[in-house]
Design an enzyme around this catalytic site. Sequence first.
Site, short mmCIF file in Angstrom:
data_model
loop_
_atom_site.label_atom_id
_atom_site.label_comp_id
_atom_site.label_asym_id
_atom_site.label_seq_id
_atom_site.Cartn_x
_atom_site.Cartn_y
_atom_site.Cartn_z
CG ASP A 1 -1.78 -1.24 -6.64
OD1 ASP A 1 -1.69 -1.16 -5.40
OD2 ASP A 1 -1.40 -2.23 -7.30
N1 URA Z 1 -3.66 -6.49 -6.64
C1 URA Z 1 -2.79 -5.57 -7.14
O1 URA Z 1 -1.69 -5.90 -7.55
N2 URA Z 1 -3.21 -4.28 -7.17
C2 URA Z 1 -4.42 -3.87 -6.74
O2 URA Z 1 -4.74 -2.66 -6.81
C3 URA Z 1 -5.31 -4.83 -6.24
C4 URA Z 1 -4.90 -6.14 -6.20
#
Ligand code: URA
Length: 249
Positions: free
Chosen positions: A112
């Site tokens: 993310d």
């Molecule tokens: N889980 C999440 O919620 N976000 C990420 O970026 C990676 C794993």
Amino acid sequence: MTPEQLLFTQGFGSRKMCASLVADGALTVNGSVITDNNITLTITAPDFNFEVEGANQTPPWPYREKAYVMLNKPLNFECSQKPKSHPSVYNLLANPLRTRTGGGLQSVGRLDHDTTGLLLFSDDGQFIHKMSSPKHHVPKVYDVTISEPISDEQIQKLLAGVVLADDPAPVRALACTRMDAPNKIHMTLAQGKYHQVKRMMAAVKSHVDALHRSQIGALKIPADLALGEWCWLSADELALAKLKTSSAA
Ligand code: URA
């Protein structure tokens, strides 16, 4: 391979641009400037290096038939070639990595925009597929900071398995260990579902404040790789990234 082919396959521009770079004396191999495009270079990977004058890169540049690199992803970068709200992580890679033949490197899965840490890139389709496949089960370790201290009961639920909205089958953490503060845990996951850590924490009524991926397989971010920096993976590091058992957490 010819000097032009060397530069072309490694991402230094179109065939025409690469031929001009050679003719203009921009290519140095083993300390010698090479201007003859008709010679054959013998590539003795992995220690065949070359330099290209004026190119935006850190010399010397290694020849790689397939490229494998890691990035220590900083906050507020998107793992997309066409980002919507933040700059792309691809902007953090050196130009030749983005313009190698075959479309340049692709990230192995995504993080993310507000997640930091270990992100792999390659142009080896089989490697990307294998590492991203849920069947392959390469464990990934996340350092999770949550808004409130986490209870033993919440940890037990994460280990036993929680149900997420898009799938009735529970997903569980392979490991979940406390870190140096009551609101911090290492969580090890075998899958890479969309927002998986955040959704698993929400399922146990918690909220993620900060998320950092510290490990893939048995590969950790080198201590000297700062946020925003990338480096080539050595053969040993590549093997570590594929390991299905993880020593952390
Ligand atoms: N889980 C999440 O919620 N976000 C990420 O970026 C990676 C794993």
